[in-house]
Design a protein around this motif. Structure first.
Motif, PDB file in Angstrom:
ATOM      1  N   LEU A 110      67.582 -62.845 -59.033  1.00 34.28           N
ATOM      2  CA  LEU A 110      68.670 -63.240 -59.933  1.00 34.28           C
ATOM      3  C   LEU A 110      69.343 -64.527 -59.475  1.00 34.28           C
ATOM      4  O   LEU A 110      69.894 -65.276 -60.296  1.00 34.28           O
ATOM      5  N   ALA A 111      69.317 -64.768 -58.155  1.00 30.61           N
ATOM      6  CA  ALA A 111      69.953 -65.986 -57.638  1.00 30.61           C
ATOM      7  C   ALA A 111      69.033 -67.191 -57.688  1.00 30.61           C
ATOM      8  O   ALA A 111      69.477 -68.331 -57.502  1.00 30.61           O
ATOM      9  N   SER A 112      67.768 -66.975 -57.951  1.00 32.09           N
ATOM     10  CA  SER A 112      66.804 -68.068 -57.949  1.00 32.09           C
ATOM     11  C   SER A 112      66.855 -68.829 -59.277  1.00 32.09           C
ATOM     12  O   SER A 112      67.105 -68.246 -60.342  1.00 32.09           O
ATOM     13  N   THR A 113      66.618 -70.136 -59.196  1.00 27.73           N
ATOM     14  CA  THR A 113      66.622 -70.962 -60.413  1.00 27.73           C
ATOM     15  C   THR A 113      65.273 -70.951 -61.115  1.00 27.73           C
ATOM     16  O   THR A 113      65.191 -71.073 -62.334  1.00 27.73           O
ATOM     17  N   THR A 134      57.650 -55.220 -69.047  1.00 26.46           N
ATOM     18  CA  THR A 134      58.567 -55.771 -70.062  1.00 26.46           C
ATOM     19  C   THR A 134      59.624 -56.696 -69.464  1.00 26.46           C
ATOM     20  O   THR A 134      60.369 -57.338 -70.202  1.00 26.46           O
ATOM     21  N   VAL A 135      59.710 -56.727 -68.120  1.00 16.88           N
ATOM     22  CA  VAL A 135      60.719 -57.576 -67.467  1.00 16.88           C
ATOM     23  C   VAL A 135      60.210 -59.018 -67.450  1.00 16.88           C
ATOM     24  O   VAL A 135      59.289 -59.360 -66.702  1.00 16.88           O
ATOM     25  N   ASN A 136      60.819 -59.875 -68.304  1.00 19.00           N
ATOM     26  CA  ASN A 136      60.402 -61.273 -68.385  1.00 19.00           C
ATOM     27  C   ASN A 136      61.581 -62.228 -68.407  1.00 19.00           C
ATOM     28  O   ASN A 136      61.432 -63.406 -68.702  1.00 19.00           O
ATOM     29  N   SER A 137      62.768 -61.677 -68.117  1.00 16.20           N
ATOM     30  CA  SER A 137      63.960 -62.526 -68.068  1.00 16.20           C
ATOM     31  C   SER A 137      64.992 -61.869 -67.166  1.00 16.20           C
ATOM     32  O   SER A 137      64.894 -60.679 -66.836  1.00 16.20           O
ATOM     33  N   LYS A 138      66.003 -62.672 -66.781  1.00 14.12           N
ATOM     34  CA  LYS A 138      67.043 -62.127 -65.911  1.00 14.12           C
ATOM     35  C   LYS A 138      67.868 -61.067 -66.639  1.00 14.12           C
ATOM     36  O   LYS A 138      68.312 -60.088 -66.028  1.00 14.12           O
TER      37      LYS A 138
END
Length: 707
Positions: A110-113, A134-138
């Motif tokens: 979550l902290a990574s750009t 299904t996880v493809n975004s923060k």
């Protein structure tokens, strides 16, 4: 005893089968037991008891999860709660193919750009593989983490009984990740450190003990040979100087007990009154990590004044009791000694009787393993019990119509999935609360199968013991009733085996059935006592204690009658009831002599076993407490734990001497019954079959030539 037989020449050779109905019943019973074992094997699954289960009660390594044998916990700190022992860890846990071998945390993602979501999906551990994909975004990652559908972090772990657990070293290395995820490091590291230290210490001690036992393996084998030789020498000495050996055994035991009491008292007087602190002792158990932990514990116990006080009392009481028995029963001890001498001569003449007990012991071992295996399979036939766990700590979990409201309440997985869900969505299961598998509970049918299996064990083991007793009885009776001992057949044991199997298996089944019923009733009383503890009061305790005492006495009496019935059956070939009646009547007419000789001979044989065990153990301690030469390296080394081989040799010596002396016990009982019948059957016009040493204790009448 009737005197109408012209001449009694030992065990009846021409006989008929006895108690056939009981033999048929036993055969049917064994077939039923075999059918039960087949049914349990086909329908039971022992792996269900040991394999881990995930939050949805899926068994890891079975069925759809055959490729996922390990269990992973989202938050291991919840497992440190003491309530987890009963309720389970209050965190989602899932089946995984392998435990993670790296450290990972969602906060870093979550902290990574720049995020490679394909790599994140590979690293995520979720309740369902589809969720990870299904996880493809923060935002999606935050959502699954909030719903507790995926683990927020994990560190390197290794499977421990198919549960993924970290080592103390792994926790230290992953400290940063744990602190970022607000994990209580103090609680986790301290508790884990204590457990790891204790397990590591136990592992080191076990490894060192095994290593030392391996290095002195030839000494142990030599000690076992010495134990056998010492037991045989003891038997040989009993044959020629039984009186001297038995009295020396009694005297040696009295000296050892007296010196032990004196030494314990002197230690008690010399020590300060420093009772051991149990709390400090427990702390020491957790903190120490070296391999001297057990030695330090032993030294602490031996440095306590109360320890030597209790040892002094126990040894002193045993010494006084044994001394009084010897003083008041010395006249009867002479007859017991004579019977022991006769038994030694008999066994020396039929040496194969010494190794015969190895066969029934092996059969007993097979029966025990078989019964336990069947019992485990039967247990898995029970009903699965599920209970609600974690509901009180899951504020986001709701159930329709207050269907489940308390932890520990019984539930069913299908009903739980239908009625309970997260407040965020009806399609999302509760994050912490779950309907968890608790255990297997036998229903009525399974309970009956359990009881049948237990009774089958009692009957089969009693049958083997009774068969061995009758075979030995026939062997020793043949020796006694043979006028010229040099004419005793070489294959006496073999003849007794075939004769017993050919004619008297029904009698063996009858006697073993009676004793097994008594054992089964005693087992039920023990079971009832445990079940009634929550209703414990003086009245129920008195009732159960009385019943247990009654059936204990009944069990001892039946065992005594059965053994003598087998002896009479082996001699005269009668059925069980007739043999028991004849034996009981014969013993009842000699009741004082019977009680004293039976108990005194048992005591003397027990003292012999103890004496041999103590002598071998003392010799082993003398050797192993000093420098021992390693056979492989030819170098002298000092053992850290010399008590380990001493304990091994002590146990082996006791088992070896017990093997020999159980034969002695049966020989004494058989010869004693033959002796009593010889006294009643013969009179002044006929010669006795007993030896001259027994004759001297009875009368000066004629004795059959035993040369």
């Amino acid at each position: 005893m009737a005197h109408d037989e012209a001449r009694f020449n030992g065990p009846l050779k021409h006989r008929s089968c006895t108690d056939i109905c009981c033999l048929l019943l036993f055969i049917v019973f064994l077939c039923a037991w075999g059918g039960l074992a087949y049914f349990a094997y086909r329908n039971g699954d022992p792996e269900m008891l040991i394999l881990p289960r995930d939050s949805k009660d899926h068994v890891c390594g079975k069925d759809l999860y055959i490729n996922k044998p390990n269990l992973f916990f989202f938050d291991l700190t919840t497992c440190l709660d003491p309530s987890a022992i009963l309720e389970g860890c209050k965190t989602p846990h899932v089946c995984v193919a392998s435990c993670p071998n790296t450290n990972w945390a969602a906060v870093e993602v979550l902290a990574s750009t720049q995020v490679d979501w394909s790599e994140v999906q590979k690293k995520l551990i979720c309740t369902d593989d589809q969720i990870a994909r299904t996880v493809n975004s923060k935002d999606k990652l935050k959502e699954v983490l909030k719903n507790n559908e995926c683990a927020k972090y994990y560190i390197a772990m290794e499977p421990f009984y198919k549960r993924c657990l970290p080592s103390f070293k792994d926790i230290i290395e992953a400290k940063k990740i744990l602190e970022e995820n607000h994990v209580n490091m103090t609680e986790l590291s301290t508790t884990t450190a204590e457990v790891v230290k204790f397990l590591d210490n136990a592992q080191n001690i076990t490894k060192m003990v095994i290593d030392e036992l391996y290095r002195v393996r030839y000494y142990i084998l030599g000690g076992i040979v010495i134990s056998i030789v010492v037991s045989l020498i003891y038997i040989i000495l009993l044959r020629y100087v039984s009186c001297l050996i038995v009295w020396l055994s009694i005297l040696s035991t009295l000296v050892l007990l007296g010196y032990g009491a004196y030494y314990s008292y002197m230690k008690y007087e010399s020590l300060e009154n420093t009772p051991s602190n149990q709390t400090e002792h427990f702390d020491l158990l957790l903190k120490l990590r070296d391999t001297h932990l057990i030695k330090d514990q032993v030294n602490e116990v031996l440095s306590s004044k109360s320890t030597w006080f209790y040892i002094t009392i126990i040894l002193g009481v045993v010494f006084v009791i044994l001394l009084l028995i010897v003083l008041f029963l010395r006249a009867r001890i002479r007859l017991a000694i004579a019977l022991i001498g006769e038994a030694s001569v008999c066994i020396s003449s039929i040496k194969s009787s010494l190794i015969f007990p190895l066969f029934p012991w092996f059969v007993h071992l097979v029966i025990i393993v078989w019964s336990l295996a069947v019992g485990v399979y039967i247990y898995t036939l029970g009903d699965s019990i599920y209970r609600v766990v974690g509901f009180a700590n899951d504020k986001q979990c709701v159930c329709h119509n207050q269907y489940y409201t308390e932890d520990g309440q019984w539930c069913t997985p299908s009903k739980w999935s239908e009625m309970c869900h997260s407040t965020s969505s009806p399609n999302v299961s509760c994050a912490v609360a779950s309907c968890k598998f608790f255990n297997k509970t036998p229903n009525n049918f399974v309970t009956y199968l359990f009881l049948f299996n237990i009774f089958a064990y009692f009957w089969s083991s009693s049958f083997v013991s009774a068969l061995a007793e009758m075979i030995l009885a026939a062997t020793f009776a043949t020796w006694y009733w043979t006028a010229h001992k040099r004419d005793v057949p070489f294959f006496t044991v073999t003849t007794a085996v075939f004769r017993t199997i050919r004619y008297h298996l029904g009698t063996v089944a009858f006697g073993s059935l009676i004793i097994s019923i008594c054992k089964f009733i005693r087992f039920l009383l023990e079971y009832i006592e445990r079940k009634c503890k929550k209703f414990d009061n003086g009245f129920t305790r008195a009732i159960l204690w009385t019943l247990k005492c009654l059936f204990w006495c009944l069990h001892k009496f039946i065992a005594f009658v059965n053994k003598n019935a087998y002896i009479m059956c082996a001699i005269h070939g009668g059925n069980f009831c007739k043999s028991a009646k004849d034996a009981f009547g014969l013993l009842l007419r000699n009741v004082v002599r019977t009680v004293v000789v039976d108990k005194v001979s048992d005591m003397l044989l027990f003292l012999g076993k103890v004496l041999l065990t103590v002598l071998v153990s003392m010799g082993a301690w003398f050797i192993f407490s000093r420098g021992v030469v390693d056979i492989d390296t030819q170098q002298v080394f000092h053992m850290e734990y010399p008590w380990a081989p001493v304990i091994v040799l002590g146990i082996v010596t006791y088992l070896i001497s017990s093997t020999f002396f159980c034969v002695y016990s049966m020989a004494i009982d058989t010869l004693f019954l033959c002796f009593l019948e010889d006294c009643e059957r013969n009179d002044s016009t006929q010669k006795y079959f007993m030896s001259k040493r027994l004759m001297k204790l009875l009368t000066n009448r004629n004795v059959v030539d035993h040369e």
